[in-house]
Design a protein around this motif. Structure first.
Motif, PDB file in Angstrom:
ATOM      1  N   GLU A 108       0.866  -1.249   0.128  1.00 12.72           N
ATOM      2  CA  GLU A 108      -0.153   0.138   0.223  1.00 12.72           C
ATOM      3  C   GLU A 108       0.862   1.320  -0.016  1.00 12.72           C
ATOM      4  N   SER A 109       0.423   2.159  -0.770  1.00 12.42           N
ATOM      5  CA  SER A 109       1.192   3.434  -0.830  1.00 12.42           C
ATOM      6  C   SER A 109       0.360   4.409  -0.140  1.00 12.42           C
ATOM      7  N   HIS A 110       1.090   5.321   0.744  1.00 10.29           N
ATOM      8  CA  HIS A 110       0.598   6.273   1.620  1.00 10.29           C
ATOM      9  C   HIS A 110       1.126   7.607   1.612  1.00 10.29           C
ATOM     10  N   ALA A 111       0.725   8.764   1.773  1.00  9.63           N
ATOM     11  CA  ALA A 111       1.218  10.094   1.771  1.00  9.63           C
ATOM     12  C   ALA A 111       2.010   9.951   3.363  1.00  9.63           C
ATOM     13  N   THR A 112       2.877  10.458   3.398  1.00  9.81           N
ATOM     14  CA  THR A 112       3.691  10.684   4.421  1.00  9.81           C
ATOM     15  C   THR A 112       4.620  11.945   4.739  1.00  9.81           C
ATOM     16  N   ARG A 113       5.063  12.079   5.907  1.00 14.65           N
ATOM     17  CA  ARG A 113       6.051  12.992   6.008  1.00 14.65           C
ATOM     18  C   ARG A 113       7.087  12.489   7.059  1.00 14.65           C
ATOM     19  N   VAL A 114       8.368  13.099   6.972  1.00 18.11           N
ATOM     20  CA  VAL A 114       9.491  12.261   8.009  1.00 18.11           C
ATOM     21  C   VAL A 114      10.148  13.612   8.345  1.00 18.11           C
ATOM     22  N   PRO A 115      10.721  13.455   9.782  1.00 16.97           N
ATOM     23  CA  PRO A 115      11.330  14.627  10.203  1.00 16.97           C
ATOM     24  C   PRO A 115      12.970  14.602   9.445  1.00 16.97           C
ATOM     25  N   ALA A 116      13.767  15.755   9.631  1.00 14.72           N
ATOM     26  CA  ALA A 116      14.917  15.809   8.868  1.00 14.72           C
ATOM     27  C   ALA A 116      15.851  14.977   9.668  1.00 14.72           C
ATOM     28  N   GLU A 117      15.865  14.788  10.954  1.00 18.51           N
ATOM     29  CA  GLU A 117      17.005  14.004  11.552  1.00 18.51           C
ATOM     30  C   GLU A 117      16.333  12.572  11.490  1.00 18.51           C
ATOM     31  N   GLY A 118      17.303  11.764  11.497  1.00 19.38           N
ATOM     32  CA  GLY A 118      16.904  10.243  11.408  1.00 19.38           C
ATOM     33  C   GLY A 118      16.681   9.858  10.200  1.00 19.38           C
ATOM     34  N   LEU A 119      15.270   9.507   9.935  1.00 18.79           N
ATOM     35  CA  LEU A 119      15.040   8.727   8.661  1.00 18.79           C
ATOM     36  C   LEU A 119      14.940   9.746   7.467  1.00 18.79           C
TER      37      LEU A 119
END
Length: 173
Positions: A108-119
């Protein structure tokens, strides 16, 4: 949008069902190890993404993206056909270009966001494989409220072979 995703468990593996006459072995000898399959997902530069249009017709498009932490991350405008398809029906198939050494991922494909640090930093580092092609997003590219168009495919099933039919292997999460 998801800010945090749980770690992916290791998949189980078995033989898929194929019609008689394909020569699929009856035992586990020769089955692929997920690590070998995942190496190809990480190393690839070109992927094919298939989604389903609202009227049920298939849609397929080549995509750039990266395999990080057991998932496929790609970005682009939310107004593209494939993103609109996935918003309506998140079921997608991701494949590599090579049909003789095939890797097919369903999920499954979902819209997301990630923090600049880490991931975000790990995804950005993985996208460096496209720097010579003029694309090198920074770690903060997907941390805003809209996620910078980032999408993530979480696998449910995969099938792969490098020497058909003796090593055809199905993976399930």
């Amino acid at each position: 949008m998801n800010d945090q995703l749980p770690a992916m468990p290791s998949p189980t593996r078995d033989r898929p069902r194929l019609p008689d006459g394909y020569g699929l072995p009856d035992d586990e000898e020769g089955m692929l190890d997920w690590h070998a399959v995942e190496e190809r997902l990480v190393a690839s530069k070109h992927y094919w993404l298939a989604s389903v249009r609202p009227d049920g017709r298939p849609h397929s498009i080549p995509r750039w993206g990266v395999w990080v932490d057991g998932r496929f991350w790609y970005d682009g405008a939310p107004t593209t056909r494939h993103a609109r398809n996935a918003e309506r029906n998140p079921a997608v198939t991701l494949t590599l270009e090579d049909g003789r050494e095939a890797v097919i991922v369903e999920g499954e494909s979902h819209a997301t966001r990630v923090p600049a640090e880490g991931l975000g930093a790990r995804i950005s580092a993985a996208f460096e494989k496209y720097a010579d092609d003029g694309y090198a997003p920074g770690p903060d590219s997907w941390s805003g409220d809209d996620g910078g168009g980032l999408r993530v495919i979480t696998p449910a099933k995969a099938m792969a072979w490098f020497e058909f039919p003796k090593d055809v292997t199905r993976f399930r999460w």
